[in-house]
Design a protein around this motif. Structure first.
Motif, mmCIF file in Angstrom:
data_model
loop_
_atom_site.group_PDB
_atom_site.id
_atom_site.type_symbol
_atom_site.label_atom_id
_atom_site.label_comp_id
_atom_site.label_asym_id
_atom_site.label_seq_id
_atom_site.Cartn_x
_atom_site.Cartn_y
_atom_site.Cartn_z
ATOM 1 N N LEU A 87 -1.905 0.830 10.172
ATOM 2 C CA LEU A 87 -1.439 1.420 8.933
ATOM 3 C C LEU A 87 -0.043 1.988 9.172
ATOM 4 N N PRO A 88 0.963 1.386 8.591
ATOM 5 C CA PRO A 88 2.323 1.917 8.775
ATOM 6 C C PRO A 88 2.439 3.310 8.172
ATOM 7 N N SER A 89 2.951 4.237 8.949
ATOM 8 C CA SER A 89 3.019 5.613 8.464
ATOM 9 C C SER A 89 4.409 6.223 8.563
ATOM 10 N N ARG A 90 5.340 5.544 9.166
ATOM 11 C CA ARG A 90 6.676 6.113 9.342
ATOM 12 C C ARG A 90 7.269 6.482 7.984
ATOM 13 N N GLY A 91 7.484 7.776 7.791
ATOM 14 C CA GLY A 91 8.043 8.242 6.533
ATOM 15 C C GLY A 91 7.078 8.153 5.362
ATOM 16 N N ARG A 92 5.814 7.892 5.634
ATOM 17 C CA ARG A 92 4.814 7.749 4.571
ATOM 18 C C ARG A 92 3.620 8.669 4.842
ATOM 19 N N THR A 93 3.891 9.924 5.068
ATOM 20 C CA THR A 93 2.818 10.848 5.423
ATOM 21 C C THR A 93 1.793 10.999 4.309
ATOM 22 N N ASP A 94 2.232 10.869 3.070
ATOM 23 C CA ASP A 94 1.286 10.981 1.956
ATOM 24 C C ASP A 94 0.265 9.854 1.991
ATOM 25 N N ILE A 95 0.723 8.647 2.299
ATOM 26 C CA ILE A 95 -0.196 7.501 2.388
ATOM 27 C C ILE A 95 -1.124 7.651 3.592
ATOM 28 N N LEU A 96 -0.594 8.127 4.694
ATOM 29 C CA LEU A 96 -1.416 8.340 5.888
ATOM 30 C C LEU A 96 -2.533 9.336 5.584
ATOM 31 N N GLU A 97 -2.175 10.447 4.966
ATOM 32 C CA GLU A 97 -3.179 11.460 4.654
ATOM 33 C C GLU A 97 -4.212 10.928 3.664
ATOM 34 N N ARG A 98 -3.765 10.288 2.605
ATOM 35 C CA ARG A 98 -4.705 9.749 1.610
ATOM 36 C C ARG A 98 -5.653 8.741 2.232
ATOM 37 N N SER A 99 -5.146 7.875 3.093
ATOM 38 C CA SER A 99 -5.976 6.843 3.723
ATOM 39 C C SER A 99 -7.028 7.457 4.637
ATOM 40 N N ILE A 100 -6.610 8.371 5.483
ATOM 41 C CA ILE A 100 -7.549 8.996 6.419
ATOM 42 C C ILE A 100 -8.609 9.799 5.668
#
Length: 75
Positions: A1-14
């Motif tokens: 899961l690409p997360s660089r600069g996408r912390t919102d997507i990382l948090e939502r996914s987890i």
């Protein structure tokens, strides 16, 4: 899961995975951040990790040199 600069997507996914799992204790997250992406790794440590600790989900965080640093071109 690409997360660089996408912390919102990382948090939502987890959080989506943990919120929909039948047994959060059986989940293990393996996360790898580029060594120069301090924003994402700091966000994970300060915002996501405490939530995972609270619900008892296992995670491991790794740091790597950015892939582009191993390639023969500059950004």
């Amino acid at each position: 899961l690409p997360s660089r600069g996408r912390t919102d997507i990382l948090e939502r996914s987890i959080l989506s995975l943990t919120n929909t799992a039948d047994d959060v204790g059986s989940i293990e997250f393996l996360l790898a951040f580029d060594s120069d992406d301090t924003e994402s790794s700091k966000f994970f440590i300060e915002n996501i990790a405490p939530k995972l600790d609270e619900i008892g989900t296992t995670y491991h965080v790794y740091e790597f040199e950015p892939m582009y640093s191993r390639l023969k071109f500059e950004l």
